[in-house]
Scaffold this motif. Structure first.
Motif, PDB file in Angstrom:
ATOM      1  N   LEU A 129      -7.706  14.100 -75.888  1.00  0.00           N
ATOM      2  CA  LEU A 129      -7.414  15.248 -75.326  1.00  0.00           C
ATOM      3  C   LEU A 129      -7.134  15.194 -73.645  1.00  0.00           C
ATOM      4  O   LEU A 129      -6.039  15.291 -73.177  1.00  0.00           O
ATOM      5  CB  LEU A 129      -8.110  16.428 -75.635  1.00  0.00           C
ATOM      6  CG  LEU A 129      -8.200  17.867 -74.558  1.00  0.00           C
ATOM      7  CD1 LEU A 129      -8.698  19.080 -74.897  1.00  0.00           C
ATOM      8  CD2 LEU A 129      -9.385  17.418 -73.247  1.00  0.00           C
ATOM      9  N   ALA A 130      -8.577  13.938 -73.692  1.00  0.00           N
ATOM     10  CA  ALA A 130      -8.901  13.384 -72.424  1.00  0.00           C
ATOM     11  C   ALA A 130      -7.713  12.066 -72.555  1.00  0.00           C
ATOM     12  O   ALA A 130      -7.016  12.160 -71.033  1.00  0.00           O
ATOM     13  CB  ALA A 130     -10.052  12.724 -72.478  1.00  0.00           C
ATOM     14  N   ASP A 131      -7.099  11.183 -72.959  1.00  0.00           N
ATOM     15  CA  ASP A 131      -6.513  10.642 -72.890  1.00  0.00           C
ATOM     16  C   ASP A 131      -4.327  11.436 -73.139  1.00  0.00           C
ATOM     17  O   ASP A 131      -3.811  10.322 -72.542  1.00  0.00           O
ATOM     18  CB  ASP A 131      -6.530   9.667 -74.066  1.00  0.00           C
ATOM     19  CG  ASP A 131      -7.029   8.417 -74.096  1.00  0.00           C
ATOM     20  OD1 ASP A 131      -7.909   8.453 -72.655  1.00  0.00           O
ATOM     21  OD2 ASP A 131      -7.678   8.080 -74.975  1.00  0.00           O
ATOM     22  N   GLU A 157      -6.792   0.498 -68.192  1.00  0.00           N
ATOM     23  CA  GLU A 157      -5.905  -0.568 -68.326  1.00  0.00           C
ATOM     24  C   GLU A 157      -6.491  -1.917 -68.094  1.00  0.00           C
ATOM     25  O   GLU A 157      -5.822  -2.504 -68.094  1.00  0.00           O
ATOM     26  CB  GLU A 157      -4.651  -0.256 -66.805  1.00  0.00           C
ATOM     27  CG  GLU A 157      -3.229  -0.615 -66.610  1.00  0.00           C
ATOM     28  CD  GLU A 157      -3.018  -0.421 -65.659  1.00  0.00           C
ATOM     29  OE1 GLU A 157      -2.116  -0.633 -65.136  1.00  0.00           O
ATOM     30  OE2 GLU A 157      -3.203   0.425 -64.816  1.00  0.00           O
ATOM     31  N   LEU A 158      -7.633  -1.892 -67.654  1.00  0.00           N
ATOM     32  CA  LEU A 158      -7.849  -2.900 -67.782  1.00  0.00           C
ATOM     33  C   LEU A 158      -8.879  -3.767 -68.776  1.00  0.00           C
ATOM     34  O   LEU A 158      -9.041  -4.572 -69.063  1.00  0.00           O
ATOM     35  CB  LEU A 158      -9.039  -3.070 -66.423  1.00  0.00           C
ATOM     36  CG  LEU A 158      -9.494  -4.524 -65.777  1.00  0.00           C
ATOM     37  CD1 LEU A 158      -8.326  -5.989 -66.026  1.00  0.00           C
ATOM     38  CD2 LEU A 158     -10.717  -4.468 -64.422  1.00  0.00           C
ATOM     39  N   ARG A 159      -9.854  -2.980 -68.954  1.00  0.00           N
ATOM     40  CA  ARG A 159     -10.037  -3.006 -70.070  1.00  0.00           C
ATOM     41  C   ARG A 159     -10.520  -2.140 -71.288  1.00  0.00           C
ATOM     42  O   ARG A 159     -10.996  -3.316 -72.394  1.00  0.00           O
ATOM     43  CB  ARG A 159     -11.864  -2.324 -69.828  1.00  0.00           C
ATOM     44  CG  ARG A 159     -12.716  -2.879 -68.981  1.00  0.00           C
ATOM     45  CD  ARG A 159     -13.709  -2.329 -68.684  1.00  0.00           C
ATOM     46  NE  ARG A 159     -14.198  -3.176 -67.485  1.00  0.00           N
ATOM     47  CZ  ARG A 159     -13.777  -2.319 -65.735  1.00  0.00           C
ATOM     48  NH1 ARG A 159     -13.351  -1.196 -65.763  1.00  0.00           N
ATOM     49  NH2 ARG A 159     -15.112  -3.282 -64.800  1.00  0.00           N
ATOM     50  N   ARG A 173      -6.510  11.531 -68.130  1.00  0.00           N
ATOM     51  CA  ARG A 173      -6.053   9.879 -67.829  1.00  0.00           C
ATOM     52  C   ARG A 173      -4.525  10.143 -66.957  1.00  0.00           C
ATOM     53  O   ARG A 173      -4.300   9.628 -66.100  1.00  0.00           O
ATOM     54  CB  ARG A 173      -5.294   9.274 -69.294  1.00  0.00           C
ATOM     55  CG  ARG A 173      -4.445   8.574 -69.368  1.00  0.00           C
ATOM     56  CD  ARG A 173      -3.868   7.807 -70.353  1.00  0.00           C
ATOM     57  NE  ARG A 173      -3.441   6.247 -70.195  1.00  0.00           N
ATOM     58  CZ  ARG A 173      -2.408   5.806 -71.678  1.00  0.00           C
ATOM     59  NH1 ARG A 173      -2.648   6.360 -72.768  1.00  0.00           N
ATOM     60  NH2 ARG A 173      -1.885   5.336 -71.037  1.00  0.00           N
ATOM     61  N   THR A 174      -4.025  11.780 -67.251  1.00  0.00           N
ATOM     62  CA  THR A 174      -2.744  11.809 -65.928  1.00  0.00           C
ATOM     63  C   THR A 174      -3.532  12.511 -65.651  1.00  0.00           C
ATOM     64  O   THR A 174      -3.859  13.740 -65.680  1.00  0.00           O
ATOM     65  CB  THR A 174      -1.872  12.588 -66.821  1.00  0.00           C
ATOM     66  OG1 THR A 174      -1.394  11.688 -67.807  1.00  0.00           O
ATOM     67  CG2 THR A 174      -0.703  13.107 -66.113  1.00  0.00           C
ATOM     68  N   ALA A 175      -3.045  12.110 -63.309  1.00  0.00           N
ATOM     69  CA  ALA A 175      -3.851  12.526 -62.811  1.00  0.00           C
ATOM     70  C   ALA A 175      -3.591  14.255 -62.480  1.00  0.00           C
ATOM     71  O   ALA A 175      -4.044  15.223 -61.655  1.00  0.00           O
ATOM     72  CB  ALA A 175      -3.607  12.108 -61.401  1.00  0.00           C
ATOM     73  N   GLY A 176      -2.121  14.602 -63.156  1.00  0.00           N
ATOM     74  CA  GLY A 176      -1.256  16.102 -62.455  1.00  0.00           C
ATOM     75  C   GLY A 176      -2.423  16.602 -63.244  1.00  0.00           C
ATOM     76  O   GLY A 176      -1.728  17.954 -63.863  1.00  0.00           O
ATOM     77  N   ASN A 233     -13.747  -0.305 -77.832  1.00  0.00           N
ATOM     78  CA  ASN A 233     -13.614  -1.380 -77.873  1.00  0.00           C
ATOM     79  C   ASN A 233     -13.459  -1.606 -76.352  1.00  0.00           C
ATOM     80  O   ASN A 233     -12.608  -1.414 -75.692  1.00  0.00           O
ATOM     81  CB  ASN A 233     -11.960  -1.990 -78.584  1.00  0.00           C
ATOM     82  CG  ASN A 233     -12.252  -4.009 -78.465  1.00  0.00           C
ATOM     83  OD1 ASN A 233     -12.060  -4.345 -77.651  1.00  0.00           O
ATOM     84  ND2 ASN A 233     -11.328  -4.208 -79.445  1.00  0.00           N
ATOM     85  N   VAL A 234     -14.368  -2.365 -75.714  1.00  0.00           N
ATOM     86  CA  VAL A 234     -14.234  -2.737 -73.999  1.00  0.00           C
ATOM     87  C   VAL A 234     -14.258  -4.267 -74.204  1.00  0.00           C
ATOM     88  O   VAL A 234     -14.804  -4.172 -74.362  1.00  0.00           O
ATOM     89  CB  VAL A 234     -15.410  -2.049 -73.643  1.00  0.00           C
ATOM     90  CG1 VAL A 234     -15.608  -1.624 -72.228  1.00  0.00           C
ATOM     91  CG2 VAL A 234     -15.927  -0.515 -74.115  1.00  0.00           C
ATOM     92  N   ALA A 235     -13.065  -4.241 -73.438  1.00  0.00           N
ATOM     93  CA  ALA A 235     -12.540  -5.557 -73.381  1.00  0.00           C
ATOM     94  C   ALA A 235     -13.017  -6.786 -74.728  1.00  0.00           C
ATOM     95  O   ALA A 235     -13.619  -7.243 -74.225  1.00  0.00           O
ATOM     96  CB  ALA A 235     -13.651  -6.005 -71.878  1.00  0.00           C
ATOM     97  N   GLY A 236     -12.570  -6.320 -75.077  1.00  0.00           N
ATOM     98  CA  GLY A 236     -12.846  -6.934 -76.615  1.00  0.00           C
ATOM     99  C   GLY A 236     -14.204  -6.346 -77.525  1.00  0.00           C
ATOM    100  O   GLY A 236     -14.496  -7.502 -78.328  1.00  0.00           O
TER     101      GLY A 236
END
Length: 648
Positions: A609-611, A543-545, A641-644, A511-514
Motif C-alpha cells: 500500500l505504502a509503495d 532509491e538510495l538504500r 511513495r508517490t507524492a500524488g 534490505n537496507v543498503a545491503g
C-alpha cells in the motif's frame, strides 16, 4: 517419567518406534498398525499408521463416556455477545453428535463426502465437526462471516455435499446474517451442494428458501439444523488412519487458497501427545483457548485436543476486548478454572492497550491458571513481560503453522527437565521435529546466524501429508526448494543453548543498503517503549538504500505523547539498539493495524500500500476499512511513495 532430552533424541533416532509408543495410548479398532511410517508410491509423500482403523469422534466422545467421564463437562460455552452460557457433559455432547450424524446421513452424507461448516464459535459448530468425523465425512470449517467470493472458492475446491451454517453471527456492535452470504456464494460457485443445513439463532432467525426435494431441480435443499437432531443416533464409522479428517484452507494473501489436509490417525496421535507433553495437561483439566474454530488453533486446541485427552474446553463467542471489556479472558479463566490459557499475542496486546495497568485481571481468582501459551505470531518481549508479571505464571511463546497442526517449537512443560521459557524465543524443538536453520544454498548455518527455517523429513504425525487434490502444489510450495526438507517460509535462528527465535515470514526481512534486518527485531525495540501498545515495521522503497524501515505504532489507551516527540524517542531507541545502519527515521501513530482474523498483522499488504503497488485484498482481513485509515495517515506524514497519492 521420560525426559524431554530422551524423548527428543528418541523421536529423531527412531521416529517409527517413538510414534508407535504414542499411538499405543489410543484405542484403535485393532492393534496399532505396522508399518508405522510408509511412503506413497509415485509421490514419495510420507504417511503415518497406514492400515490402522480408528474414528476421531469415537476417541473424543464414546471412549470417555465408556470410561467414567460421562458426567464430566466436555465443553463450556460462554457468549457475552448473546448473553448465553451453557455447559455440555461428555454424555450430552455424544448424544447430540450421534443424532446430528444420523440427520446428516439421512441427507445423503456418507464416508468421504465433504461438508463445509460456516459458523461462529457456537456449540452447534463443534457438534457439526464431530458429527462429520463420526461418519467419516471430511469437514472444512470456514470462518463465519467470510465474504461470499472467498466462500465460493472454497465450495468449488472442496465440492461439499452439504453446507452447515448459522442463521447469523453477532459481533459486539452488530448482527451479521449468514444465510444471505451463503446464498450469494452459491450464486457465484459452480458446484452446488445437495443441502444447506441452517442452525437458527434466536436473535436473528432465517427464513429458509422453499425446499427442493426433487433431485432434478437446481440448487440445494434448505433444512433446519434442529430437524436433523430428531434422527436416530448412529455409531462411529471405522476409517483408515490415512483417511482425511478435515480440510482447512490457509489464509494466503494471493492466489487461490491452499487446502491443508489432516488425517485421522496422525492427527489423533499427535494432539493426544501434545496435550500432555507441550501443555502439561491431564484428563479432567480445563483449557481455555481464545481462538476461533475456523483456524488451526481452534481445531486443535478448542475441539479435538481437549476432547481426545478427556479434558474440558472453554468455547468463547466474543473478543478479548469490548465484549464487554478487556477482562473477558480473565473472567473465563477464573470462572471455569482453566489450567491453561492459550491465545495470540495480539489478543494480549489488545487487552494491554485498553487496561495497561491490568486492573481488570485483579478482579478475578486466577489461582488455578498454570501457564499462558501464546502463538500466532511472534510475541515481543514487552508483551511477554507484562503478561507474566500480571498473571504470575510462566508465559510460553511457541511456534507452529496451519500446515503442522500442532507446535513445532515450544517449552514442553509436561516434561520435568523442560528448559525454562525465554522472552523473545519460541522455545526448543518439540519431539518429532528436526528443525534446522538453512542458508539459501540449503546448508545448515552456525548457531546464532539467521536463516530459513526448515524441517527435515519425515514430518511427525499430525502434519499435512499433502494439499487437497493438489500434490504438485504441495511439492512446489513446501518440498521443492530444499530436497529432503519442508520449507516453512519463516526466517529465524537458534542459539547454542537450543533456544530458537522465529523472526517472521521471509518476505518480512528488509534490505537496507545491503544490510538484512528482521522487521520482528525492529518491532521488538519499538514495542518496548512504554507508550506503545503494538506496532508494525515496514520496509519501504528507497532509491538510495533499496529499502528503509518505517514504524506504525498504536498507543496504549490514555497516552497523550505528541507524535513528533514519540517519533524522536523511537528513533533514538533503534539507534541505541541497532545503530545508524538501520536508517530508522520515520514513525507514525495509527489507531489500529490491519490483521487477519487470527491476529497476524498484514505487513506485506501495508508495504505494498505504502509503495503504491497493486495488491490483492487478503480474504482473511478483519476489517478492510483499516487500510483506508492507514493510507490517510501515510499521506498526511508524506510516507506514500508517490507524492500524488491521496487517501481513499
Amino acid at each position: 517419567m521420560p525426559t524431554y532430552a530422551a524423548d527428543y533424541a528418541a523421536s529423531l533416532a527412531d521416529p517409527a518406534g517413538f510414534w508407535a509408543g504414542q499411538a499405543a495410548r489410543l484405542a484403535w479398532y485393532h492393534d496399532p498398525p505396522r508399518p508405522v511410517l510408509s511412503q506413497d508410491e509415485g509421490t514419495g509423500f510420507y504417511r503415518w499408521f497406514r492400515g490402522g482403523r480408528l474414528n476421531t469422534s469415537w476417541l473424543c466422545l464414546d471412549f470417555h463416556v465408556a470410561n467414567g467421564r460421562a458426567d464430566q463437562p466436555a465443553l463450556h460455552y460462554d457468549s457475552p455477545v448473546t448473553g448465553t452460557r451453557r455447559s455440555y457433559t461428555y454424555a450430552e455432547l455424544l448424544d447430540l453428535t450421534a443424532r446430528l450424524a444420523g440427520g446428516l446421513r439421512a441427507q445423503g452424507v456418507e464416508q468421504g463426502d465433504r461438508v463445509l461448516i460456516y459458523m461462529p464459535n457456537m456449540p452447534e459448530a463443534v457438534v457439526a465437526m464431530l458429527a462429520c468425523a463420526r461418519l467419516g465425512a471430511v469437514h472444512s470449517v470456514v470462518f463465519g462471516g467470510f465474504a461470499p467470493p472467498e466462500l465460493a472458492v472454497r465450495i468449488d475446491d472442496a465440492l461439499p455435499r452439504a453446507i452447515i451454517c448459522a442463521s447469523a453471527g453477532m459481533e459486539f456492535d452488530r448482527v451479521i446474517p449468514y444465510l444471505p452470504l451463503v446464498q450469494q456464494a452459491l450464486a457465484l460457485a459452480t458446484h452446488q451442494p445437495a443441502c444447506v443445513v441452517v442452525s437458527q439463532r434466536d436473535f436473528c432467525p432465517a427464513e429458509l428458501p422453499e425446499t427442493r426435494p426433487a433431485a432434478g431441480l437446481a440448487g440445494p435443499r434448505f433444512v433446519n439444523y434442529g430437524h436433523l437432531l430428531e434422527a436416530a443416533p448412529v455409531a462411529a464409522v471405522p476409517v483408515d488412519a490415512t483417511a482425511p479428517l478435515y480440510i482447512l484452507y490457509t489464509s494466503g494473501t494471493t492466489g487461490r487458497p491452499k487446502g491443508v489436509v489432516r488425517e485421522h490417525g496422525g492427527h489423533a496421535v499427535a494432539l493426544r501427545y501434545s496435550m500432555g507433553a507441550v501443555f502439561g495437561l491431564q484428563p479432567g483439566d480445563t483449557v481455555f483457548t481464545g481462538s476461533d474454530i475456523g483456524w488451526a488453533v481452534g481445531h486443535s486446541y478448542i475441539v479435538y485436543g481437549p476432547l481426545l485427552l478427556g479434558a474440558t474446553a472453554v468455547l468463547l463467542e466474543g473478543k478479548p476486548v469490548r465484549t464487554p471489556d478487556a477482562g473477558t479472558f480473565w473472567r473465563l479463566a477464573a470462572e471455569y478454572g482453566a489450567s491453561v490459557l492459550f491465545t495470540a499475542p495480539t489478543a494480549i496486546r489488545a487487552i494491554r492497550k485498553e487496561d495497561p495497568e491490568g486492573l481488570l485481571a485483579r478482579r478475578y481468582d486466577l489461582s488455578k491458571l498454570r501457564h499462558l501459551f501464546l502463538a500466532g505470531e511472534r510475541c515481543d518481549p514487552a508483551t511477554y513481560a507484562w503478561a507474566g508479571e500480571l498473571l504470575g505464571v510462566p508465559v510460553v511463546d511457541h511456534w507452529w503453522q496451519t500446515e503442522s497442526g500442532w507446535p513445532m517449537l515450544a517449552t514442553c512443560v509436561g516434561y520435568p527437565d523442560a528448559p525454562a521459557p525465554l522472552a523473545g524465543s519460541a522455545g526448543h524443538r518439540v519431539p518429532g521435529y528436526d528443525l534446522q536453520i538453512l542458508d539459501e544454498a540449503g546448508e545448515p548455518v552456525p548457531a546464532g546466524t539467521t536463516g530459513l527455517v526448515a524441517l527435515r523429513l519425515p514430518l511427525p504425525p499430525g502434519c499435512l501429508p499433502t494439499l487437497w487434490n493438489d500434490d504438485s502444489r504441495f511439492q512446489q510450495a513446501y518440498l521443492e526448494t530444499f530436497p529432503g526438507y519442508y520449507l516453512s517460509g519463516d526466517g529465524g535462528y537458534c542459539d547454542e543453548q537450543g533456544y530458537c527465535y522465529i523472526m517472521g515470514r521471509v518476505d518480512d526481512v528488509i534490505n537496507v543498503a545491503g544490510h538484512r534486518m528482521s522487521t520482528g527485531e525492529l518491532e521488538e525495540i519499538l514495542a518496548a517503549h512504554p507508550a506503545v501498545a503494538e506496532c508494525a515495521v515496514l520496509g519501504l522503497y528507497d532509491e538510495l538504500r533499496g529499502q528503509v524501515p518505517v514504524g506504525l505504532v498504536v498507543l496504549k489507551d490514555g497516552q497523550t505523547l505528541p507524535e513528533t516527540e514519540l517519533e524522536q524517542q523511537l528513533i533514538r531507541l533503534v539507534r541505541d539498539k541497532v545503530g545508524a545502519v538501520a536508517c530508522f527515521r520515520r514513525a507514525a501513530v495509527v489507531a489500529r493495524l490491519p490483521k487477519t482474523r487470527s491476529g497476524k498483522i498484514l505487513r506485506k499488504t501495508l508495504r505494498q500500500l505504502a509503495d503504491g503497488e497493486e495488491f490483492t485484498l487478503p480474504s482473511t482481513i478483519d476489517d478492510p476499512a483499516i487500510l483506508d485509515e492507514i493510507r490517510a495517515v501515510l499521506y498526511r506524514r508524506e510516507m506514500l511513495r508517490t507524492a500524488g497519492d491521496s487517501p481513499v
